[in-house]
Design an enzyme around this catalytic site. Structure first.
Site: not given
Length: 280
Positions: A32-33, A35, A37, A175, A184
């Site tokens: 569930y990526l 910015e 990540h 971030i 998150s």
């Protein structure tokens, strides 16, 4: 970009790259990526010839009452983000690939894992250390972790040091959304009102940072003011706010760098974390 699901496939590809003298950067994720990540992938891309991302919702780090079943998953979205970041390989195993039915070997740690998140999530870091150790045995060279999970970053660095692992751990900055909320995967759980209320975490972080920059050395005073601010938000329920040594994760009374000031706060049913590191 390739997506593979077995340890054998990852090892074969990494071995081939190593034979060619190529360096490999690794970004472990639970998917569930976002910015945050992607910033880790960008750092890995910049520092290495090849980049591997793992997408694995690790059941071992979830307690019996936690959100394993409902943790958000979207492989198509994740793959698109990885491809846009120049990732070469996604490792997306099933739980059965990572843990045999008779699995009984664990990586545990004392000291660093007993406070902060470890106090209310007692099995969490054993699960983290075990799966990360397994992943490090598959993908060498450099691994990238976000500062948002400040305690996790300290735990992984200590595990690598204590177990003489030949891998460099690279910490990357938090971030945030434009309004300050730390990115998150769990932010998707928040309702519109909860999303607004969640800003109290980043506001408390900024307050603590400003006090430290202004010369306040008493961690109790900084933490106390941060708690007072968080308590002004009716939807917020504090799990902890604490100042610890950023390396040993032991409580400290003075802001003598490096200090990690970390928090976990429930907004409704969603547990969110945030922090800042005082470097002096």
């Amino acid at each position: 970009m390739k997506i593979v699901g077995t340890v054998k496939e990852v090892r074969e590809q990494v071995k081939e790259w190593k034979k060619q003298g190529l360096s490999v950067g690794f970004v472990p994720t639970m998917g569930y990526l976002h910015e945050g990540h992607k910033s880790l992938m960008d750092a890995a891309r910049k520092g290495n010839d090849k980049v591997v991302v793992s997408i694995f919702v690790n059941p071992m780090q979830f307690g019996p009452t936690e959100d394993l079943a409902t943790y958000p998953r979207d492989l198509d979205h994740d793959a698109a983000l990885c491809e846009s970041a120049g990732v070469d390989l996604i490792f997306h195993p099933e739980a059965e690939e990572m843990y045999e039915k008779d699995f009984c070997s664990f990586v545990d740690m004392t000291g660093l894992t007993e406070g902060l998140c470890g106090k209310t999530r007692p099995i969490h870091f054993r699960g983290v250390c075990t799966v990360v150790n397994k992943l490090f045995n598959i993908t060498p060279d450099h691994a990238y972790f976000g500062q948002k999970d400040g305690q996790q970053l300290a735990v992984i660095k200590r595990m690598v040091r204590d177990l003489n692992m030949d891998i460099e751990i690279v910490g990357c900055p938090i971030i945030r959304e434009e309004d300050g909320l730390a990115k998150s995967s769990r932010n998707t759980y928040l309702s519109k009102d909860e999303r607004k209320a969640a800003l109290i975490l980043s506001k408390a972080v900024k307050l603590g940072e400003d006090m430290a920059k202004a010369g306040e050395k008493d961690t109790d005073k900084i933490v106390s003011e941060m708690i007072k601010l968080i308590e002004t938000e009716p939807m917020a329920k504090i799990d902890y706010v604490q100042a610890v040594d950023a390396v040993s994760v032991k409580p400290v009374k003075e802001m003598t760098a490096p200090v990690l000031v970390a928090m976990a706060v429930y907004i409704g049913k969603t547990r969110l974390i945030d922090n800042f590191i005082y470097e002096g």
